[in-house]
Write a protein that holds these residues in place. Structure first.
Motif, short mmCIF file in Angstrom:
data_model
loop_
_atom_site.label_atom_id
_atom_site.label_comp_id
_atom_site.label_asym_id
_atom_site.label_seq_id
_atom_site.Cartn_x
_atom_site.Cartn_y
_atom_site.Cartn_z
N GLU A 28 0.82 -1.22 0.00
CA GLU A 28 0.00 0.00 0.00
C GLU A 28 0.85 1.26 0.00
O GLU A 28 0.47 2.28 -0.61
CB GLU A 28 -0.90 -0.01 1.24
N LEU A 31 1.84 1.96 -3.52
CA LEU A 31 0.71 2.46 -4.31
C LEU A 31 0.40 3.91 -3.95
O LEU A 31 0.15 4.74 -4.84
CB LEU A 31 -0.53 1.59 -4.04
N ALA A 32 0.45 4.21 -2.66
CA ALA A 32 0.18 5.58 -2.20
C ALA A 32 1.22 6.53 -2.76
O ALA A 32 0.90 7.64 -3.21
CB ALA A 32 0.17 5.62 -0.68
N VAL A 34 3.19 6.16 -5.51
CA VAL A 34 3.06 6.31 -6.96
C VAL A 34 1.85 7.18 -7.29
O VAL A 34 1.92 8.06 -8.18
CB VAL A 34 2.95 4.91 -7.63
N GLY A 35 0.76 6.94 -6.54
CA GLY A 35 -0.45 7.75 -6.78
C GLY A 35 -0.22 9.21 -6.50
O GLY A 35 -0.61 10.08 -7.28
N HIS A 36 0.49 9.52 -5.43
CA HIS A 36 0.76 10.92 -5.08
C HIS A 36 1.66 11.57 -6.13
O HIS A 36 1.40 12.70 -6.55
CB HIS A 36 1.41 11.00 -3.69
N ALA A 38 2.00 10.85 -9.19
CA ALA A 38 1.27 11.02 -10.45
C ALA A 38 0.43 12.29 -10.44
O ALA A 38 0.23 12.93 -11.48
CB ALA A 38 0.38 9.80 -10.70
N GLU A 39 0.00 12.68 -9.24
CA GLU A 39 -0.87 13.87 -9.14
C GLU A 39 -0.11 15.14 -8.78
O GLU A 39 -0.54 16.23 -9.14
CB GLU A 39 -1.94 13.63 -8.07
#
Lengths: 242, 178
Positions: A28, A31-32, A34-36, A38-39
């Motif tokens: 997790e 994922l957190a 990579v997600g951050h 990306a934004e």
């Protein structure tokens, strides 16, 4: 989302950049992250910068020293080895040599003794006239002492003359009839023995008194004169030339 | 024994010199340190655990660098700098030719400006790719300490203004090209 909470989240994500680049971010958290990224443009920029540095560091040249330095090291090691070998051989040779010519070698190997003899020689050179003078004076004093000292070896005159029993006819007539002549003779012999003993004690006492009051003071005075002479010489030397 | 010593030099020379070279400005000083380290290796050869030869060498190198820097601080810095300039001018090695790349040069400078043990750990791990076990052994630290120091060292490097400037230059030129 407020600006401060965004900053806090960016800070927390940027702290994980190294872990991400090391491939240790999993599950997790990964994922957190990579997600951050990306934004968030700032965090994406920071990740690109970190990745660029990471790759640049991997491309950094590995330093090496010259072969001459390696040769130098090899030479040092071989020299030390040779020295150790030589020292070992020298030690063994020395032991063997000591076995053969030990005493002679020891004599020549002791510079301290040479120094002592040199000092002794120098002492006699410096002090020879003084030494001769004091030797003559001492001899004179000793001779006087010997002359003045009581002659122990010579047979001394008895302080009390021994009584010789003379039992001639005249003397025998003088002896009262109450005393037997044999008894008188025995009494005289005992008296002579006592006188002889007293004479011996007297001679010993005389010798002791002589040593105590004549010989010892003379010796002490001679010794102190010699000591004073040697000290005065040292003082001169310490003071240096005037 | 001498052959084994030569093999050890061949095997570890690059790691020892690299650690010294990224810690000191003068290549000549780094070479001196490396030579001193290998001389010590030879002197202590019978006493060393040869299974841990690399950590031993890195530890001795690390200590030698610290001693050298400490000694240099007591000397006149201007004289030392002059010697550095002369030494660096005299040496035209491949290492320095690569340093001519601006980013590489800035990166090398930034690494040298790190304090110890950040610098040693960074060089051992990121520049030389040594295992954590070897680093722990050579610096007498545990794994978590080494990781913390390494992450801090990386963050310190990223915070270096010169490095960031170089990166921005490269980044902007790349954007222009696009």
């Amino acid at each position: 989302m407020s600006q401060s909470s965004e900053q806090t989240q960016c800070y927390a994500m940027q702290l994980q950049i190294d872990t991400f680049l090391d491939g240790e971010l999993e599950g997790e958290r990964q994922l957190a992250f990579v997600g951050h990224v990306a934004e968030c443009g700032d965090c994406a920029h920071e990740l690109r910068y970190a990745q660029h540095l990471y790759e640049s560091v991997l491309d950094l040249p590995k330093a090496d020293f010259s072969d001459a330095l390696v040769d130098n090291l090899v030479a040092i090691s071989s020299q030390k080895r040779v020295h150790q070998h030589e020292r070992h051989e020298r030690h063994e040779g020395h032991e063997e040599h000591r076995g053969k010519t030990g005493a002679l070698a020891e004599t020549f190997r002791q510079p301290s003794r040479v120094g002592f003899f040199a000092q002794l020689d120098q002492f006699f050179r410096d002090r020879l006239p003084l030494t001769i003078g004091f030797a003559a004076l001492s001899t004179l004093v000793i001779a006087v002492v010997i002359v003045m000292a009581p002659r122990v070896d010579n047979a001394p005159q008895p302080l009390v003359a021994e009584v010789t029993p003379d039992l001639s006819a005249e003397n025998a007539a003088m002896i009262p009839a109450a005393f037997d002549a044999a008894e008188v003779r025995m009494a005289l012999e005992e008296l002579n023995t006592a006188i002889d003993y007293l004479n011996r004690v007297s001679r010993q006492t005389e010798t002791m008194i002589g040593e105590r009051f004549v010989v010892l003071p003379l010796q002490q005075s001679v010794n102190s004169s010699l000591r004073r002479a040697s000290f005065s010489g040292n003082e001169d030397r310490q003071a240096g030339p005037i | 024994m001498q052959i084994e010593f030569q093999q050890a030099i061949e095997k570890h020379r690059q790691r020892v010199v690299t650690l010294a070279r990224y810690s000191l400005r003068s290549a000549a000083d780094a070479d001196d340190i490396a030579q001193e380290v290998f001389v010590k290796l030879w002197q202590h050869w019978p006493k060393i655990d040869h299974d841990k030869q690399l950590p031993w060498l890195l530890r001795v190198t690390h200590n030698a660098i610290i001693d050298f820097v400490r000694r240099r601080k007591t000397r006149n810095e201007s004289i030392d700098d002059a010697v550095d300039v002369e030494a660096q001018a005299a040496e035209q090695s491949q290492f320095e030719a690569l340093e001519n790349n601006q980013l590489t040069a800035s990166l090398t400078d930034a690494i040298r400006q790190l304090d110890d043990p950040f610098r040693s750990i960074f060089v051992m791990r990121d520049v030389q790719g040594l295992s954590y076990a070897d680093i722990e052994e050579s610096l007498d630290m545990n794994a978590s300490q080494v990781k913390v120091y390494l992450h801090r060292a990386r963050r310190k490097l990223r915070a270096d203004p010169q490095l960031r400037l170089r990166f921005e230059e490269i980044n902007s030129s790349g954007d222009d090209a696009v």
